[in-house]
Scaffold this active site. Structure first.
Site, PDB file in Angstrom:
ATOM      1  CG  ASP A   1      -1.488   1.295   1.385  1.00 49.03           C
ATOM      2  OD1 ASP A   1      -2.484   1.805   1.070  1.00 49.03           O
ATOM      3  OD2 ASP A   1      -1.005   1.923   2.470  1.00 49.03           O
TER       4      ASP A   1
ATOM      5  CG  ASP B   1      -4.029   3.621  -2.836  1.00 48.40           C
ATOM      6  OD1 ASP B   1      -4.925   2.710  -3.072  1.00 48.40           O
ATOM      7  OD2 ASP B   1      -4.180   4.388  -1.765  1.00 48.40           O
ATOM      8  CD  GLU B   2      -5.051  -1.116  -0.700  1.00 49.74           C
ATOM      9  OE1 GLU B   2      -4.983  -1.374   0.538  1.00 49.74           O
ATOM     10  OE2 GLU B   2      -6.132  -1.137  -1.422  1.00 49.74           O
TER      11      GLU B   2
END
Length: 421
Positions: free
Chosen positions: A12, A108-109
């Protein structure tokens, strides 16, 4: 972690949008920064806040006016979605230098299966540290890594532990599951929101361990008593999640065929009160749906129009559909159907949102010819318009209706997902 278990990470990016902006603006390094829509007007919501801003109580998804009240010195930056997408793709390339098995979960992950990389780069923790350094040096973004033998454990390791650890790394395994994950409250389990938490509480399930220690038949019995006999699949999913059971692999091509294509808008109701206000937007939504359908080589047969209305005191809404005689991805077919559905079910109140959906999708390379319409000509014309927009941008060709006050196409041509590029 046992040698026969996989080594999977969920990595993350911390405060992703805000981190990208702070890396771009070194002068903001020690200042509270938030990325939010329309900072000039101090309206909209916070999309991301850096750790310094969060220390003042600023949180994601709160109103910008509330955030600035908590932190008057907050530096507010307008989002640049294309930049964030580009940085995310760069980070994916960095991950792929450690393993080819990378599956994006969000912007974002991303999941990584590093099982085959241990001989080259070391233990999972050592690989996570190398990835953190690589991403930080390349982008200025700090990453946190949850490690586990399954994707679900990697995700919960990130959300519940790695994000809180100073080094940003945590491993959940079968050996420490009972001592670390199971004592957490049930709402900390993945995919358990407030409504499901209330159901679990009424079943006497307060922690993840309370659920994990139940035998599956007993848990199914409790779920049925609260949610009916159709809850067995949900019960199995939640029970497996609590125990960290997840057979799904890290998939390279994780995007499945869509079941429908939808475009919609949340609307300021004072600006969309009459049919003259609404029709330009309805046409724009149809144009977006058709263009997206053609891009993915689909046409569809079912057109659905959804709308929310308000009279200033009470809110209502509808979602109704109609079926085309033949599948289509051409604007003049869909706008006629959408317009008729809207007129039939709209109560005349101002709109708070409007959406158009095309479903029952199929391959658009095969279509039924029409004796009364030159479909090949219409399809060639649509392809030319799409090619022009691909090269010169969405605003290169606009309908005349988009030039009216209620049209949004010109402004949205400079945005991605409703936010500025």
């Amino acid at each position: 972690m046992q040698s026969n278990q996989k080594s999977i990470m969920l990595i993350d990016c911390q405060s992703f949008y805000a981190s990208v902006e702070k890396a771009t603006h070194p002068e903001y390094a020690n200042k509270p920064v938030a990325v939010a829509a329309d900072p000039e007007r101090r309206s909209g919501i916070v999309l991301a806040a850096c750790p310094i801003a969060k220390a003042f109580g600023v949180s994601t998804a709160e109103r910008l006016s509330e955030a600035t009240a908590k932190c008057p010195q907050l530096v507010v930056i307008r989002p640049r979605m294309q930049t964030y997408i580009s940085v995310s793709l760069l980070i994916t390339k960095l991950y792929e230098s450690f393993t080819p098995l990378v599956e994006p979960f969000s912007i974002d992950e991303q999941f990584l299966d590093v099982s085959g990389s241990l001989a080259l780069f070391g233990s999972p923790v050592e690989i996570a540290k190398q990835i953190q350094n690589s991403v930080m040096l390349s982008t200025g973004v700090w990453t946190r890594a949850g490690i586990g033998p399954t994707k679900i454990l990697a995700k919960m390791a990130t959300d519940n532990f790695a994000k809180k650890n100073p080094d940003g790394i945590f491993t959940l395994s079968s050996e420490n599951l009972e001592s670390t994950l199971w004592p957490l409250p049930i709402h900390d389990m993945f995919m358990v929101a407030s409504r499901m938490t209330a159901h679990f509480m009424r079943m006497g399930i307060h922690t993840i361990g309370d659920l994990a220690r139940l035998e599956l038949p007993e848990f199914k019995r409790r779920m049925r008593s609260r949610m009916g006999r159709q809850s067995d699949i949900k019960a199995t999913y939640y029970w497996q999640t609590a125990r960290g059971i997840d057979p799904s692999p890290v998939a390279l091509n994780s995007v499945s065929k869509p079941k429908s294509i939808t475009r919609g808008r949340a609307l300021p109701w004072r600006s969309y009160q009459t049919l003259a206000d609404i029709e330009p937007l309805l046409l724009e939504l149809v144009i977006e749906v058709c263009r997206t359908s053609r891009h993915h080589n689909y046409h569809g047969r079912t057109v659905t129009v959804s709308a929310g209305t308000t009279n200033g005191e009470n809110s209502r809404g509808f979602s109704r559909q109609t079926t085309l005689s033949d599948p289509s991805c051409l604007e003049h077919h869909l706008i006629t159907a959408a317009h008729n559905v809207f007129l039939e079910h709209w109560n005349g109140d101002p709109l708070t949102h409007l959406a158009v959906d095309l479903s029952k999708l199929s391959d658009n390379s095969v279509y039924q010819l029409d004796l009364f319409e030159d479909l090949p000509k219409h399809r060639r014309l649509a392809a030319v318009k799409d090619a022009i927009k691909n090269r010169y941008g969405e605003a290169a060709i606009l309908s005349a209706a988009s030039l009216l006050k209620s049209g949004q196409a010109r402004e949205r041509a400079n945005k991605i997902g409703g936010h500025y590029k």
